[in-house]
Enzyme design. Sequence first.
Site, PDB file in Angstrom:
ATOM      1  N   GLU A  80     -31.726  12.570 -51.938  1.00 46.12           N
ATOM      2  CA  GLU A  80     -31.367  12.452 -53.350  1.00 46.12           C
ATOM      3  C   GLU A  80     -30.140  13.320 -53.630  1.00 46.12           C
ATOM      4  O   GLU A  80     -29.971  14.393 -53.035  1.00 46.12           O
ATOM      5  CB  GLU A  80     -32.550  12.930 -54.209  1.00 46.12           C
ATOM      6  CG  GLU A  80     -32.316  12.846 -55.707  1.00 46.12           C
ATOM      7  CD  GLU A  80     -33.476  13.436 -56.505  1.00 46.12           C
ATOM      8  OE1 GLU A  80     -33.655  13.017 -57.663  1.00 46.12           O
ATOM      9  OE2 GLU A  80     -34.198  14.318 -55.977  1.00 46.12           O
ATOM     10  N   LYS A 179     -35.416   5.977 -60.500  1.00 48.65           N
ATOM     11  CA  LYS A 179     -36.379   7.080 -60.578  1.00 48.65           C
ATOM     12  C   LYS A 179     -36.986   7.153 -61.977  1.00 48.65           C
ATOM     13  O   LYS A 179     -36.278   7.116 -62.983  1.00 48.65           O
ATOM     14  CB  LYS A 179     -35.671   8.394 -60.238  1.00 48.65           C
ATOM     15  CG  LYS A 179     -36.582   9.619 -60.218  1.00 48.65           C
ATOM     16  CD  LYS A 179     -35.772  10.857 -59.849  1.00 48.65           C
ATOM     17  CE  LYS A 179     -36.639  12.103 -59.814  1.00 48.65           C
ATOM     18  NZ  LYS A 179     -35.836  13.314 -59.506  1.00 48.65           N
ATOM     19  N   CYS A 211     -38.290  12.074 -55.046  1.00 51.41           N
ATOM     20  CA  CYS A 211     -38.546  13.475 -55.373  1.00 51.41           C
ATOM     21  C   CYS A 211     -39.781  13.675 -56.258  1.00 51.41           C
ATOM     22  O   CYS A 211     -40.914  13.543 -55.802  1.00 51.41           O
ATOM     23  CB  CYS A 211     -37.305  14.093 -56.015  1.00 51.41           C
ATOM     24  SG  CYS A 211     -37.274  15.901 -55.923  1.00 51.41           S
TER      25      CYS A 211
END
Length: 460
Positions: A80, A179, A211
């Site tokens: 990321e 995300k 994440c």
Amino acid sequence: MITSSFQASVAVFALVTLHVSALDTFLAAVYEHAVLRPKGTETPVSRDDALLLRNKNIDVLEKAIKQAAEQGAQIIVTPEDALYGWKFTRETIFPYLEDIPDPQVDWIPCQDPQRFGHTPIQTRLSCLAKNNSIYVLANIGDKKRCNSQDSTCPPNGYYQYNTNVVYDAKGQLVARYHKYHLYSEPQFDAPEKPELVTFDTTFGRFGIFTCFDILFHDPAVALVKDFHVDTILYPTAWMNVLPLLTAIEFHSAWAMGMRVNLLAANIHHVQQNMTGSGIYAPHSPRVYHYDMETDSGRLLVSEVDSRPRTSPAYPTAVDWSAYATTIKPFPVRKNTFSGFISRDAFNFTALFENAGNLTVCHRDLCCHLSYRMLRKEENEVYVLGAFTGLHGRRRREYWQVLKDGRLVNKNGPSEPILTLSLFGRWYTKDSHSISGGISNLETTNLLIATFLMIIALQIL
């Protein structure tokens, strides 16, 4: 698993019909990248300067991708924020964004770079995948124009997303994921609902998230439970925080708990405790990397089972409910004390003796520990602690250990223990409000989820 109370939008991307036999194993690669960041993010840069920085980072990734392909890897995950870093505003991130189409458009950017406008980064990533005959996952920024009359449309007229893209070995865009659970990312918007993105290959079914998403039911658990993925592709910018949230500890445990492969690629930035990448199988980590001494990136390559559920090494299911009925609590000591870990008030009891059986309780949660110490230095302190409740500053996530859980280490570690934890999530007790919170969180020393249920803490 407990079903989430909010709905999820679904994006499933299937490849063309495969004319080759399925593979039992495949070579996976992840790259921990020491990202080249802009000198400042307070003022916007030109589109040309933004492209220059992204290409400098891709120059580094290109070497890793080529090296992985030369070793026979069939897929590689990069981290990321790998192309430009983090700590942007909505205005300063904008020059770094491209419009990323839905993969259903059947597009190979390397062969048709002008089809969707100015897409130099997508084109280069597609060519890297195509020229090296390898699947490539990269994290880039997506922008989508919105109707200014819509009350949810941002002032600049664009939604901005933290986005993963996957290109297959022919360079075709096969997956795009926005995300959902943002962490201190005011430059990005969360999509209206979590996207459940999968794609199929000859070496298994893959799912994607990013994440902070790993701490929530949707999309993380839903991809495994409802879409039966074999492997998760997981780019992250993970800040290691003791005693609980270190990358290798958490990610390897998630792979074992969810019983799937997890390919985790982390940023390498030691000043912010960012390191820790790995290729994790359900039964054990295959390879991992942790380096707080240098500023260098690292490529990891390992063979994993394509469909771990059918592998002889797949962990046997345990009837934890039956086991729980055999547990008898140890006496609770009177000399317990309270203490805070990331704003969560734990009850603790110290491990004074070289061996013993201890119980510590917090509300209706009790944790039991049998232990034996081979050696203990004078400056070391070990405690057993328990906490159940809504976590931390946000008070949104509820953590609990189930009554049918246990943690056993029969052989003992070869090195001194720093931390040992057993934790559980109770998703239905989460606060599901997104607006005004997730994308604008204050930066803290902990990534969100200190959820200690059992912990042995060594203070060095």
